[in-house]
Design a protein around this motif. Structure first.
Motif, PDB file in Angstrom:
ATOM      1  N   ASN A  48       8.842   2.554   8.272  1.00  0.00           N
ATOM      2  CA  ASN A  48       8.033   2.392   9.231  1.00  0.00           C
ATOM      3  C   ASN A  48       8.737   0.737   9.314  1.00  0.00           C
ATOM      4  OD1 ASN A  48       7.361   4.814  10.111  1.00  0.00           O
ATOM      5  ND2 ASN A  48       5.327   4.316   8.849  1.00  0.00           N
ATOM      6  N   GLN A  49       8.813  -0.253   8.058  1.00  0.00           N
ATOM      7  CA  GLN A  49       8.969  -0.845   8.119  1.00  0.00           C
ATOM      8  C   GLN A  49      10.741  -1.097   8.681  1.00  0.00           C
ATOM      9  OE1 GLN A  49       7.626  -4.218   7.566  1.00  0.00           O
ATOM     10  NE2 GLN A  49       6.037  -2.635   7.557  1.00  0.00           N
ATOM     11  N   ALA A  50      11.260  -0.361   7.764  1.00  0.00           N
ATOM     12  CA  ALA A  50      12.792  -0.142   8.701  1.00  0.00           C
ATOM     13  C   ALA A  50      13.234  -0.205  10.699  1.00  0.00           C
ATOM     14  CB  ALA A  50      13.926   0.324   7.915  1.00  0.00           C
ATOM     15  N   ASN A  51      12.448   0.519  10.959  1.00  0.00           N
ATOM     16  CA  ASN A  51      12.724   1.233  12.272  1.00  0.00           C
ATOM     17  C   ASN A  51      11.217   0.143  13.645  1.00  0.00           C
ATOM     18  OD1 ASN A  51       9.875   2.508  12.195  1.00  0.00           O
ATOM     19  ND2 ASN A  51      10.741   4.048  12.077  1.00  0.00           N
ATOM     20  N   GLY A  52      10.867  -0.724  12.064  1.00  0.00           N
ATOM     21  CA  GLY A  52       9.717  -1.922  12.922  1.00  0.00           C
ATOM     22  C   GLY A  52       9.079  -0.947  13.778  1.00  0.00           C
ATOM     23  N   SER A  53       7.913   0.516  13.630  1.00  0.00           N
ATOM     24  CA  SER A  53       7.158   1.155  13.799  1.00  0.00           C
ATOM     25  C   SER A  53       5.750  -0.127  13.388  1.00  0.00           C
ATOM     26  CB  SER A  53       6.744   2.122  13.721  1.00  0.00           C
ATOM     27  OG  SER A  53       7.124   2.846  13.166  1.00  0.00           O
ATOM     28  N   GLN A  54       5.954  -0.327  11.912  1.00  0.00           N
ATOM     29  CA  GLN A  54       5.015  -0.841  11.284  1.00  0.00           C
ATOM     30  C   GLN A  54       4.606  -1.922  11.899  1.00  0.00           C
ATOM     31  OE1 GLN A  54       3.136   0.834   9.169  1.00  0.00           O
ATOM     32  NE2 GLN A  54       2.071  -0.625   9.882  1.00  0.00           N
ATOM     33  N   ARG A  55       5.894  -3.022  12.191  1.00  0.00           N
ATOM     34  CA  ARG A  55       5.293  -4.276  13.057  1.00  0.00           C
ATOM     35  C   ARG A  55       4.228  -4.254  14.175  1.00  0.00           C
ATOM     36  NH1 ARG A  55      10.391  -4.830  11.272  1.00  0.00           N
ATOM     37  NH2 ARG A  55      11.447  -4.535  12.966  1.00  0.00           N
ATOM     38  N   GLU A  56       4.781  -3.246  14.640  1.00  0.00           N
ATOM     39  CA  GLU A  56       4.660  -3.005  16.330  1.00  0.00           C
ATOM     40  C   GLU A  56       2.735  -2.663  16.286  1.00  0.00           C
ATOM     41  OE1 GLU A  56       5.327  -0.340  20.044  1.00  0.00           O
ATOM     42  OE2 GLU A  56       6.547  -0.243  18.834  1.00  0.00           O
ATOM     43  N   ALA A  57       2.212  -1.292  15.009  1.00  0.00           N
ATOM     44  CA  ALA A  57       0.901  -0.903  14.948  1.00  0.00           C
ATOM     45  C   ALA A  57       0.401  -2.277  15.174  1.00  0.00           C
ATOM     46  CB  ALA A  57       1.412   0.300  14.141  1.00  0.00           C
ATOM     47  N   LEU A  58       0.778  -3.366  13.291  1.00  0.00           N
ATOM     48  CA  LEU A  58      -0.043  -4.764  13.134  1.00  0.00           C
ATOM     49  C   LEU A  58      -0.251  -5.176  14.185  1.00  0.00           C
ATOM     50  CD1 LEU A  58      -1.520  -6.114  11.610  1.00  0.00           C
ATOM     51  CD2 LEU A  58       1.325  -7.496  11.174  1.00  0.00           C
ATOM     52  N   ALA A  59       0.844  -5.701  15.285  1.00  0.00           N
ATOM     53  CA  ALA A  59       0.589  -6.380  17.128  1.00  0.00           C
ATOM     54  C   ALA A  59      -0.722  -6.210  17.689  1.00  0.00           C
ATOM     55  CB  ALA A  59       1.916  -7.059  17.272  1.00  0.00           C
ATOM     56  N   GLY A  60      -0.567  -4.651  17.766  1.00  0.00           N
ATOM     57  CA  GLY A  60      -1.267  -3.598  18.506  1.00  0.00           C
ATOM     58  C   GLY A  60      -2.537  -3.201  18.051  1.00  0.00           C
ATOM     59  N   ALA A  61      -3.122  -3.785  16.693  1.00  0.00           N
ATOM     60  CA  ALA A  61      -3.822  -3.368  16.591  1.00  0.00           C
ATOM     61  C   ALA A  61      -5.299  -4.648  16.323  1.00  0.00           C
ATOM     62  CB  ALA A  61      -3.950  -3.088  14.864  1.00  0.00           C
ATOM     63  N   ILE A  62      -4.333  -6.350  16.067  1.00  0.00           N
ATOM     64  CA  ILE A  62      -4.687  -7.420  16.004  1.00  0.00           C
ATOM     65  C   ILE A  62      -4.715  -8.091  17.607  1.00  0.00           C
ATOM     66  CG2 ILE A  62      -4.245  -9.889  15.920  1.00  0.00           C
ATOM     67  CD1 ILE A  62      -2.526  -9.109  13.265  1.00  0.00           C
ATOM     68  N   ALA A  63      -4.035  -7.645  18.664  1.00  0.00           N
ATOM     69  CA  ALA A  63      -4.385  -7.679  19.863  1.00  0.00           C
ATOM     70  C   ALA A  63      -6.074  -7.405  20.224  1.00  0.00           C
ATOM     71  CB  ALA A  63      -3.315  -7.211  21.304  1.00  0.00           C
ATOM     72  N   ALA A  64      -5.961  -5.661  19.961  1.00  0.00           N
ATOM     73  CA  ALA A  64      -6.871  -5.054  20.600  1.00  0.00           C
ATOM     74  C   ALA A  64      -8.209  -5.633  19.839  1.00  0.00           C
ATOM     75  CB  ALA A  64      -6.571  -3.786  20.510  1.00  0.00           C
ATOM     76  N   PHE A  65      -8.010  -6.310  18.794  1.00  0.00           N
ATOM     77  CA  PHE A  65      -9.512  -6.369  17.952  1.00  0.00           C
ATOM     78  C   PHE A  65      -9.969  -8.095  18.752  1.00  0.00           C
ATOM     79  CE2 PHE A  65     -11.824  -8.984  14.830  1.00  0.00           C
ATOM     80  CZ  PHE A  65     -12.061  -8.136  14.774  1.00  0.00           C
ATOM     81  N   ALA A  66      -8.193  -8.739  18.993  1.00  0.00           N
ATOM     82  CA  ALA A  66      -8.948 -10.398  19.212  1.00  0.00           C
ATOM     83  C   ALA A  66      -9.149 -10.069  20.776  1.00  0.00           C
ATOM     84  CB  ALA A  66      -7.938 -10.965  19.217  1.00  0.00           C
ATOM     85  N   ARG A  67      -8.865  -9.356  21.234  1.00  0.00           N
ATOM     86  CA  ARG A  67      -9.116  -8.786  23.385  1.00  0.00           C
ATOM     87  C   ARG A  67     -11.117  -7.949  22.970  1.00  0.00           C
ATOM     88  NH1 ARG A  67      -6.958  -9.614  27.707  1.00  0.00           N
ATOM     89  NH2 ARG A  67      -5.302  -9.781  26.537  1.00  0.00           N
TER      90      ARG A  67
END
Length: 401
Positions: A48-67
């Protein structure tokens, strides 16, 4: 809830931070693994680190929480964080790791945004992070306490009692306690982490649904060998290792049962919808419903490439037949006409023939496109969003798209 000082700062800077989150997440993981390389080999999913999906999931979680903090400060963040907390417990995450993550995450924000991160902005986003981190720490502490274990003490050795080849790419492993005592109880729909040591010394972890009856003497997991994500990409590291090396008599490191896709006992109508390997948590739910002689109105829906690819097909049909008020609906890309008995169709899944009501509780598991399409259909059928529950195998990208 954000403080009065930080709330307007986060609200004003949220669009900028959201737009930069992919770059922030990438820089965060670079910083983290440069200082703590063992985290990549022994905790984080390397694929998941190699294909970028973990980075995308982290970004989505932070954005959802902050919003949520700035747009709905009256709401508790439990729904946003429950899935993450359960995943963390299956990995054995401990509170001290949040300090390390916070330092590198906020350092990445400062590096990516540069001069835009004034002391006031840095303080506000530090508050966002620790609100999220402390909520997760508290949720994980409750889960550890419920399991009567110390924080992070989730790993146990279990013996493989039986191995069964389901298809060329799918194997089932029945697990038992080494002393042959009854396995730990779990909720129907939950999963466990499995940790294996790979040839390069890395100890990678993957989660697999428990697809057996809660309360049984043994557990069962069903492992699909993951195919390369693209040209030149490797097969799934852990699934390939299990297919090649996990045999009856061997032992595996297995974590506590976790996961928030747990079937709620109620009298409402029920929809269990799955595709492919997503049938596994639904089997646990069906076992539970059959053992409890449930009289709920239950629609069981499954989609697959063909009957030959439909793992546990006969078991699923037998469990549905034991329920007095249940029906089974199958969709296949090809081969549906070879089946007799269940309602089998060829083509794309449709909800048209299912008499769903707004009171229906729906549980979904399968590829994201399948679940998103089904969720849209269920909302159109009058179901409330809170009544639609789902499980994602891998990083949760639902909120990031």
């Amino acid at each position: 809830m954000l403080s009065a000082q930080s709330s307007p700062v986060v609200r004003a800077t949220l669009p900028t931070v959201e737009a930069s989150l992919p770059a922030i997440a990438e820089r965060f993981y670079q910083r983290l693994f440069d200082e703590h390389p063992a985290l990549l080999s022994d905790l984080f999913n390397r694929a998941n680190q190699a294909n970028g999906s973990q980075r995308e999931a982290l970004a989505g979680a932070i954005a959802a929480f902050a919003r949520l903090l700035v747009e709905h400060p009256e709401e508790r963040p439990d729904a946003v964080l429950a899935r993450i907390a359960h995943k963390h417990v299956s990995l054995g995450i401990t509170p001290d790791q949040y300090t390390i993550v916070g330092r590198h995450l906020l350092g990445a924000v400062a590096e990516v945004l540069g001069e835009a991160v004034t002391p006031q902005v840095a303080t506000a986003w530090d508050e966002v992070y620790w609100l999220m981190a402390n909520a997760l720490i508290a949720a994980e502490a409750r889960l550890y306490a419920q399991a009567a274990v110390a924080g992070g003490d989730v790993w146990r050795r279990m013996e493989i009692a039986e191995r069964r080849e389901e298809t060329a790419d799918v194997v089932s492993l029945t697990l038992r306690e080494p002393d042959h005592e009854t396995a730990r109880r779990f909720l129907p729909g939950q999963y466990v982490g499995v940790r294996v040591e790979l040839p390069d010394g890395a100890r990678q972890i993957r989660q697999y649904s428990l697809c057996c009856a809660p309360g049984s003497k043994t557990w069962r997991i069903t492992v699909k060998r993951e195919k390369p994500a693209g040209p030149g990409a490797p097969d799934g590291e852990v699934s390939s290792w299990l297919h090649a090396h996990a045999h009856a008599g061997d032992t595996l490191e297995v974590s506590l049962p976790s996961g928030d896709l747990a079937l709620h006992d109620a009298d409402t109508p029920l929809l269990l919808a799955s595709a492919g390997i997503g049938v596994t948590p639904m089997l646990s739910m069906l076992h539970h419903l059959a053992l409890s002689a449930s009289t709920r109105r239950i629609h069981v829906l499954h989609a697959d490439r063909s009957p030959a690819h439909h793992i546990h097909r006969e078991e699923q049909a037998e469990l549905v037949s034991r329920l007095t008020n249940a029906s089974l609906h199958l969709w296949y890309e090809r081969g549906a006409r070879t089946l007799t008995g269940p309602d089998a169709s060829e083509g794309t899944v449709s909800l048209d023939r299912l008499p769903l009501t707004p009171r229906t509780d729906a549980y979904l598991c399968g590829p994201l496109p399948f679940m998103r399409a089904l969720r849209t259909g269920l909302l159109n059928a009058g179901l409330h969003a809170r009544a639609i529950h789902y499980e994602v195998f891998g990083p949760d990208l639902w909120q990031s798209r």
